[in-house]
Design an enzyme around this catalytic site. Sequence first.
Site, PDB file in Angstrom:
ATOM      1  N   ASP A  58      30.363  41.812  40.082  1.00 31.11           N
ATOM      2  CA  ASP A  58      30.442  43.268  39.224  1.00 31.11           C
ATOM      3  C   ASP A  58      31.785  42.988  38.353  1.00 31.11           C
ATOM      4  OD1 ASP A  58      29.374  45.726  38.739  1.00 31.11           O
ATOM      5  OD2 ASP A  58      31.339  46.108  39.182  1.00 31.11           O
ATOM      6  N   TYR A  63      37.329  45.989  31.637  1.00 34.49           N
ATOM      7  CA  TYR A  63      38.089  45.621  32.496  1.00 34.49           C
ATOM      8  C   TYR A  63      39.163  44.505  31.781  1.00 34.49           C
ATOM      9  CZ  TYR A  63      34.899  47.561  36.067  1.00 34.49           C
ATOM     10  OH  TYR A  63      34.420  48.485  36.757  1.00 34.49           O
ATOM     11  N   LEU A 210      37.559  50.669  49.164  1.00 31.50           N
ATOM     12  CA  LEU A 210      38.688  50.725  50.164  1.00 31.50           C
ATOM     13  C   LEU A 210      39.766  51.682  49.373  1.00 31.50           C
ATOM     14  CD1 LEU A 210      39.451  46.939  50.476  1.00 31.50           C
ATOM     15  CD2 LEU A 210      38.560  48.687  52.040  1.00 31.50           C
ATOM     16  N   ARG A 212      41.301  52.377  46.374  1.00 30.33           N
ATOM     17  CA  ARG A 212      42.324  51.793  45.765  1.00 30.33           C
ATOM     18  C   ARG A 212      43.604  51.260  46.763  1.00 30.33           C
ATOM     19  NH1 ARG A 212      39.650  55.293  43.912  1.00 30.33           N
ATOM     20  NH2 ARG A 212      40.633  56.820  44.256  1.00 30.33           N
ATOM     21  N   ARG A 231      47.094  54.075  40.290  1.00 33.33           N
ATOM     22  CA  ARG A 231      47.570  54.782  41.348  1.00 33.33           C
ATOM     23  C   ARG A 231      48.629  55.762  41.071  1.00 33.33           C
ATOM     24  NH1 ARG A 231      47.027  49.564  45.427  1.00 33.33           N
ATOM     25  NH2 ARG A 231      47.908  48.689  43.425  1.00 33.33           N
ATOM     26  N   GLY A 282      37.098  44.500  45.699  1.00 39.50           N
ATOM     27  CA  GLY A 282      37.774  44.280  44.913  1.00 39.50           C
ATOM     28  C   GLY A 282      38.936  43.372  45.172  1.00 39.50           C
ATOM     29  N   ALA A 283      39.054  42.183  44.134  1.00 36.03           N
ATOM     30  CA  ALA A 283      40.149  41.319  45.027  1.00 36.03           C
ATOM     31  C   ALA A 283      40.439  40.206  43.579  1.00 36.03           C
ATOM     32  CB  ALA A 283      39.415  40.201  45.691  1.00 36.03           C
ATOM     33  N   ARG A 284      41.851  39.958  43.509  1.00 34.91           N
ATOM     34  CA  ARG A 284      42.259  38.946  42.514  1.00 34.91           C
ATOM     35  C   ARG A 284      42.859  38.022  42.883  1.00 34.91           C
ATOM     36  NH1 ARG A 284      46.905  43.107  39.837  1.00 34.91           N
ATOM     37  NH2 ARG A 284      47.362  44.271  41.406  1.00 34.91           N
ATOM     38  N   GLN A 288      42.578  37.629  49.489  1.00 39.94           N
ATOM     39  CA  GLN A 288      41.799  38.934  49.676  1.00 39.94           C
ATOM     40  C   GLN A 288      40.472  38.782  49.957  1.00 39.94           C
ATOM     41  OE1 GLN A 288      42.984  40.417  45.875  1.00 39.94           O
ATOM     42  NE2 GLN A 288      44.939  41.529  46.746  1.00 39.94           N
TER      43      GLN A 288
END
Length: 330
Positions: A58, A63, A210, A212, A231, A282-284, A288
Amino acid sequence: MAEDLTHNEIQIGGLPSSVLRIALGTWAIGGWMWGGSDDNLAIKTIHDAVANGINLIDTAPVYGFGHSEEVVGKALSTLSEKPFIATKVGLSWDNGKVYRDSRPEIIRQGVEDSLKRLGVETIALAQVHWPDLNTPIEETAAELAKLRQEGKILSLGVSNYSTAQMKIFQQAAPLSTSQDPLNIFERATEKTTLPFVKENDMALLAYGPLCRGLLSGKITADSVFSGDDLRKSDPKFQAPRFEEYLKAVKELQALADEKGKSLLALAIRWVLDLGPTIALWGARKPEQVTNIRDALDWSLTAEDYQKISDILARDTPDPIEPTFMAPPER
Protein backbone atom coordinates in the site's frame (compact mmCIF):
# COMPACT_ATOMS: atom_id res chain seq x y z
CA MET A 1 -16.68 -10.01 -2.59
CA ALA A 2 -14.32 -10.01 0.41
CA GLU A 3 -14.35 -13.20 2.42
CA ASP A 4 -11.94 -15.12 4.60
CA LEU A 5 -10.40 -17.92 2.52
CA THR A 6 -8.19 -19.14 5.34
CA HIS A 7 -7.14 -17.77 8.69
CA ASN A 8 -4.46 -15.73 6.91
CA GLU A 9 -5.91 -14.65 3.56
CA ILE A 10 -8.75 -12.57 2.21
CA GLN A 11 -10.22 -11.97 -1.24
CA ILE A 12 -10.63 -8.35 -2.37
CA GLY A 13 -13.33 -7.86 -4.98
CA GLY A 14 -11.82 -7.29 -8.41
CA LEU A 15 -8.46 -8.94 -7.73
CA PRO A 16 -7.67 -12.27 -9.40
CA SER A 17 -6.41 -13.97 -6.23
CA SER A 18 -6.41 -13.60 -2.46
CA VAL A 19 -3.99 -11.50 -0.42
CA LEU A 20 -2.27 -12.05 2.88
CA ARG A 21 -4.10 -10.27 5.69
CA ILE A 22 -0.92 -8.34 6.47
CA ALA A 23 0.07 -5.80 3.81
CA LEU A 24 3.14 -3.56 3.65
CA GLY A 25 2.48 0.11 4.38
CA THR A 26 4.97 2.50 2.78
CA TRP A 27 4.20 5.93 4.25
CA ALA A 28 7.51 5.93 6.14
CA ILE A 29 9.37 4.81 3.00
CA GLY A 30 8.37 8.13 1.41
CA GLY A 31 10.29 9.91 4.19
CA TRP A 32 7.80 12.77 4.62
CA MET A 33 6.59 13.15 8.24
CA TRP A 34 8.83 10.26 9.33
CA GLY A 35 12.20 12.00 9.45
CA GLY A 36 13.48 10.87 6.06
CA SER A 37 14.21 7.45 4.61
CA ASP A 38 17.02 5.49 2.95
CA ASP A 39 16.00 4.29 -0.54
CA ASN A 40 18.34 1.28 -0.66
CA LEU A 41 17.13 0.10 2.74
CA ALA A 42 13.54 0.72 1.64
CA ILE A 43 13.95 -1.42 -1.49
CA LYS A 44 15.52 -4.21 0.58
CA THR A 45 12.60 -3.90 3.02
CA ILE A 46 10.08 -4.36 0.19
CA HIS A 47 11.98 -7.36 -1.17
CA ASP A 48 12.16 -8.95 2.29
CA ALA A 49 8.46 -8.31 2.92
CA VAL A 50 7.58 -10.13 -0.31
CA ALA A 51 9.95 -12.96 0.62
CA ASN A 52 8.04 -13.24 3.92
CA GLY A 53 4.75 -13.75 2.08
CA ILE A 54 3.35 -10.22 1.70
CA ASN A 55 1.62 -9.83 -1.66
CA LEU A 56 -0.09 -6.45 -1.24
CA ILE A 57 1.84 -3.18 -0.94
CA ASP A 58 0.00 0.00 0.00
CA THR A 59 1.39 3.37 -1.04
CA ALA A 60 0.17 6.85 -2.05
CA PRO A 61 1.38 9.79 -4.15
CA VAL A 62 1.43 12.07 -1.10
CA TYR A 63 3.88 9.81 0.76
CA GLY A 64 7.02 11.83 0.10
CA PHE A 65 5.26 13.68 -2.76
CA GLY A 66 5.73 10.81 -5.23
CA HIS A 67 8.86 9.40 -3.64
CA SER A 68 7.26 6.37 -1.99
CA GLU A 69 5.66 5.29 -5.28
CA GLU A 70 8.99 5.74 -7.09
CA VAL A 71 10.81 3.57 -4.53
CA VAL A 72 8.10 0.92 -4.73
CA GLY A 73 8.45 1.02 -8.53
CA LYS A 74 12.22 0.47 -8.30
CA ALA A 75 11.70 -2.46 -5.95
CA LEU A 76 9.08 -3.99 -8.26
CA SER A 77 11.36 -3.76 -11.28
CA THR A 78 13.71 -6.42 -9.89
CA LEU A 79 11.08 -8.77 -8.44
CA SER A 80 10.08 -11.86 -10.40
CA GLU A 81 6.97 -12.37 -8.25
CA LYS A 82 5.01 -9.12 -8.43
CA PRO A 83 2.80 -8.22 -5.45
CA PHE A 84 -0.49 -6.35 -5.87
CA ILE A 85 -0.08 -2.58 -5.59
CA ALA A 86 -2.63 -0.42 -3.79
CA THR A 87 -2.25 3.34 -4.13
CA LYS A 88 -4.44 6.38 -3.68
CA VAL A 89 -5.92 9.42 -5.38
CA GLY A 90 -7.62 12.59 -4.22
CA LEU A 91 -4.86 14.53 -2.44
CA SER A 92 -2.90 17.32 -4.11
CA TRP A 93 -0.08 19.48 -2.79
CA ASP A 94 1.46 22.89 -3.36
CA ASN A 95 4.85 23.76 -1.84
CA GLY A 96 4.46 20.95 0.67
CA LYS A 97 0.92 21.99 1.64
CA VAL A 98 -1.44 19.03 1.19
CA TYR A 99 -5.15 19.43 0.45
CA ARG A 100 -8.08 17.31 -0.71
CA ASP A 101 -8.92 17.36 -4.41
CA SER A 102 -11.08 14.64 -5.98
CA ARG A 103 -12.22 16.41 -9.13
CA PRO A 104 -12.50 13.92 -12.01
CA GLU A 105 -9.65 15.47 -14.00
CA ILE A 106 -7.39 15.35 -10.93
CA ILE A 107 -8.33 11.71 -10.31
CA ARG A 108 -7.47 10.74 -13.90
CA GLN A 109 -4.17 12.62 -13.89
CA GLY A 110 -3.32 11.12 -10.50
CA VAL A 111 -3.80 7.58 -11.76
CA GLU A 112 -1.68 8.26 -14.86
CA ASP A 113 1.09 9.76 -12.71
CA SER A 114 1.01 6.81 -10.30
CA LEU A 115 1.23 4.30 -13.15
CA LYS A 116 4.39 6.05 -14.38
CA ARG A 117 6.02 6.29 -10.97
CA LEU A 118 5.23 2.67 -10.17
CA GLY A 119 6.24 1.42 -13.60
CA VAL A 120 3.11 -0.70 -13.97
CA GLU A 121 0.27 -0.89 -16.49
CA THR A 122 -2.48 -1.55 -13.93
CA ILE A 123 -3.08 -0.51 -10.33
CA ALA A 124 -4.59 -3.36 -8.33
CA LEU A 125 -6.47 -1.13 -5.88
CA ALA A 126 -7.07 2.61 -6.27
CA GLN A 127 -8.37 4.31 -3.12
CA VAL A 128 -9.68 7.85 -2.63
CA HIS A 129 -7.39 9.04 0.16
CA TRP A 130 -9.80 11.48 1.90
CA PRO A 131 -13.30 12.68 0.98
CA ASP A 132 -13.32 15.99 -0.87
CA LEU A 133 -16.38 17.89 0.34
CA ASN A 134 -16.11 20.33 -2.57
CA THR A 135 -16.53 17.65 -5.24
CA PRO A 136 -19.64 15.45 -5.59
CA ILE A 137 -18.68 11.92 -4.53
CA GLU A 138 -20.57 10.39 -7.44
CA GLU A 139 -18.39 12.35 -9.91
CA THR A 140 -15.21 11.01 -8.30
CA ALA A 141 -16.59 7.48 -8.27
CA ALA A 142 -17.77 7.68 -11.89
CA GLU A 143 -14.30 8.72 -13.08
CA LEU A 144 -12.70 5.84 -11.17
CA ALA A 145 -15.27 3.47 -12.71
CA LYS A 146 -14.21 4.68 -16.17
CA LEU A 147 -10.52 4.11 -15.36
CA ARG A 148 -11.41 0.63 -14.18
CA GLN A 149 -13.29 -0.09 -17.41
CA GLU A 150 -10.19 1.08 -19.30
CA GLY A 151 -8.13 -1.55 -17.48
CA LYS A 152 -5.97 0.92 -15.54
CA ILE A 153 -7.45 -0.18 -12.19
CA LEU A 154 -8.68 -3.58 -11.02
CA SER A 155 -10.43 -2.66 -7.78
CA LEU A 156 -11.78 0.48 -6.09
CA GLY A 157 -11.64 1.63 -2.49
CA VAL A 158 -11.99 4.68 -0.28
CA SER A 159 -10.19 5.86 2.83
CA ASN A 160 -11.47 7.89 5.79
CA TYR A 161 -15.02 7.99 4.33
CA SER A 162 -18.15 7.92 6.47
CA THR A 163 -20.68 5.18 5.82
CA ALA A 164 -23.03 7.78 4.29
CA GLN A 165 -20.28 8.84 1.87
CA MET A 166 -19.56 5.22 0.95
CA LYS A 167 -23.23 4.66 0.12
CA ILE A 168 -23.12 7.58 -2.31
CA PHE A 169 -19.92 6.20 -3.88
CA GLN A 170 -21.57 2.80 -4.35
CA GLN A 171 -24.30 4.35 -6.48
CA ALA A 172 -21.72 5.18 -9.16
CA ALA A 173 -19.07 2.46 -8.80
CA PRO A 174 -18.39 -0.86 -7.08
CA LEU A 175 -16.61 -0.47 -3.76
CA SER A 176 -14.31 -3.25 -2.53
CA THR A 177 -12.38 -1.73 0.38
CA SER A 178 -12.26 0.97 3.00
CA GLN A 179 -8.98 2.07 4.59
CA ASP A 180 -9.27 3.53 8.08
CA PRO A 181 -7.30 4.00 11.31
CA LEU A 182 -7.72 1.02 13.61
CA ASN A 183 -5.63 -0.21 16.50
CA ILE A 184 -5.97 -1.09 20.18
CA PHE A 185 -5.80 2.61 21.13
CA GLU A 186 -7.84 4.04 18.23
CA ARG A 187 -11.05 2.06 18.00
CA ALA A 188 -13.70 4.36 16.48
CA THR A 189 -13.54 2.46 13.16
CA GLU A 190 -14.56 -0.72 15.01
CA LYS A 191 -18.00 0.77 15.68
CA THR A 192 -18.48 2.90 12.55
CA THR A 193 -16.90 1.62 9.33
CA LEU A 194 -16.29 -2.02 10.21
CA PRO A 195 -19.99 -3.01 10.48
CA PHE A 196 -20.63 -1.41 7.07
CA VAL A 197 -17.67 -3.27 5.56
CA LYS A 198 -19.00 -6.57 6.89
CA GLU A 199 -22.54 -5.92 5.62
CA ASN A 200 -21.25 -5.05 2.13
CA ASP A 201 -18.78 -7.93 1.66
CA MET A 202 -15.83 -5.53 1.60
CA ALA A 203 -12.39 -5.65 3.19
CA LEU A 204 -11.08 -3.09 5.67
CA LEU A 205 -7.44 -2.02 5.41
CA ALA A 206 -6.44 -0.95 8.90
CA TYR A 207 -3.81 1.76 8.89
CA GLY A 208 -1.73 2.56 11.95
CA PRO A 209 -2.25 -0.87 13.61
CA LEU A 210 0.80 -0.17 15.79
CA CYS A 211 -0.40 3.38 16.58
CA ARG A 212 2.68 5.10 15.14
CA GLY A 213 5.01 2.77 17.02
CA LEU A 214 3.34 2.96 20.46
CA LEU A 215 2.39 -0.72 20.14
CA SER A 216 5.75 -1.85 18.79
CA GLY A 217 7.22 -2.25 22.27
CA LYS A 218 10.14 0.00 21.37
CA ILE A 219 8.93 3.47 22.42
CA THR A 220 9.80 4.61 25.94
CA ALA A 221 9.47 7.79 28.01
CA ASP A 222 12.93 8.76 26.72
CA SER A 223 12.02 8.48 23.03
CA VAL A 224 12.69 11.68 21.08
CA PHE A 225 10.88 12.65 17.87
CA SER A 226 12.61 15.19 15.66
CA GLY A 227 12.32 17.01 12.33
CA ASP A 228 8.95 16.58 10.61
CA ASP A 229 8.01 13.44 12.59
CA LEU A 230 4.21 13.50 12.84
CA ARG A 231 4.36 12.20 16.42
CA LYS A 232 5.42 15.71 17.44
CA SER A 233 1.82 16.77 16.71
CA ASP A 234 0.10 13.61 17.98
CA PRO A 235 -1.48 14.36 21.40
CA LYS A 236 -0.78 10.77 22.51
CA PHE A 237 2.93 11.48 22.45
CA GLN A 238 2.70 14.68 24.54
CA ALA A 239 2.65 15.02 28.31
CA PRO A 240 0.59 14.18 30.30
CA ARG A 241 -1.17 11.76 27.93
CA PHE A 242 2.07 10.08 26.85
CA GLU A 243 2.52 8.67 30.36
CA GLU A 244 -1.02 7.24 30.31
CA TYR A 245 -0.46 5.46 27.02
CA LEU A 246 2.94 4.13 28.08
CA LYS A 247 1.35 2.71 31.24
CA ALA A 248 -1.21 0.91 29.05
CA VAL A 249 1.60 -0.33 26.79
CA LYS A 250 3.36 -1.83 29.81
CA GLU A 251 0.23 -3.76 30.80
CA LEU A 252 -0.40 -4.88 27.22
CA GLN A 253 3.21 -6.08 27.07
CA ALA A 254 2.59 -8.17 30.19
CA LEU A 255 -0.45 -9.75 28.52
CA ALA A 256 1.59 -10.49 25.41
CA ASP A 257 4.30 -12.07 27.57
CA GLU A 258 1.70 -14.31 29.20
CA LYS A 259 0.71 -15.58 25.75
CA GLY A 260 4.32 -16.02 24.64
CA LYS A 261 3.89 -13.37 21.94
CA SER A 262 5.49 -10.01 21.20
CA LEU A 263 3.46 -6.86 21.84
CA LEU A 264 3.67 -6.15 18.12
CA ALA A 265 2.15 -9.54 17.24
CA LEU A 266 -0.60 -9.02 19.83
CA ALA A 267 -1.47 -5.61 18.37
CA ILE A 268 -1.67 -6.94 14.80
CA ARG A 269 -3.65 -10.00 15.91
CA TRP A 270 -6.16 -7.75 17.68
CA VAL A 271 -6.88 -6.07 14.34
CA LEU A 272 -7.06 -9.32 12.37
CA ASP A 273 -9.48 -10.98 14.78
CA LEU A 274 -12.06 -8.21 14.33
CA GLY A 275 -13.26 -9.47 10.95
CA PRO A 276 -12.53 -8.95 7.24
CA THR A 277 -9.47 -6.84 8.01
CA ILE A 278 -6.00 -6.38 6.52
CA ALA A 279 -3.37 -4.87 8.82
CA LEU A 280 -1.01 -2.40 7.14
CA TRP A 281 2.44 -3.19 8.53
CA GLY A 282 4.50 -0.01 8.14
CA ALA A 283 8.24 -0.52 7.66
CA ARG A 284 11.28 1.14 6.11
CA LYS A 285 14.07 -1.16 7.37
CA PRO A 286 14.51 -4.88 6.60
CA GLU A 287 14.61 -5.86 10.27
CA GLN A 288 11.11 -4.42 10.66
CA VAL A 289 9.55 -7.12 8.46
CA THR A 290 11.28 -10.21 9.83
CA ASN A 291 8.50 -10.98 12.32
CA ILE A 292 5.49 -10.57 10.03
CA ARG A 293 4.29 -14.15 10.40
CA ASP A 294 4.33 -13.99 14.21
CA ALA A 295 0.86 -12.45 14.02
CA LEU A 296 -0.57 -15.31 11.93
CA ASP A 297 -1.99 -18.76 12.75
CA TRP A 298 -3.36 -17.97 16.21
CA SER A 299 -6.17 -15.92 17.74
CA LEU A 300 -6.96 -13.92 20.83
CA THR A 301 -9.63 -15.31 23.12
CA ALA A 302 -12.73 -13.50 24.36
CA GLU A 303 -10.97 -13.30 27.73
CA ASP A 304 -7.96 -11.64 26.07
CA TYR A 305 -10.20 -9.05 24.45
CA GLN A 306 -11.82 -8.31 27.78
CA LYS A 307 -8.43 -7.91 29.47
CA ILE A 308 -7.39 -5.44 26.76
CA SER A 309 -10.62 -3.47 27.16
CA ASP A 310 -10.10 -3.38 30.93
CA ILE A 311 -6.54 -2.03 30.48
CA LEU A 312 -7.80 0.73 28.19
CA ALA A 313 -10.66 1.68 30.52
CA ARG A 314 -8.24 1.91 33.42
CA ASP A 315 -5.27 3.67 31.79
CA THR A 316 -6.78 5.64 28.87
CA PRO A 317 -10.39 6.40 29.86
CA ASP A 318 -10.50 9.37 27.47
CA PRO A 319 -9.01 7.91 24.26
CA ILE A 320 -7.60 10.18 21.57
CA GLU A 321 -8.61 9.40 17.98
CA PRO A 322 -6.22 10.39 15.11
CA THR A 323 -8.22 13.38 13.90
CA PHE A 324 -5.05 15.49 13.88
CA MET A 325 -3.97 13.66 10.71
CA ALA A 326 -6.80 14.94 8.49
CA PRO A 327 -5.65 17.22 5.64
CA PRO A 328 -7.58 20.44 4.94
CA GLU A 329 -10.20 20.94 2.26
CA ARG A 330 -9.29 22.55 -1.05
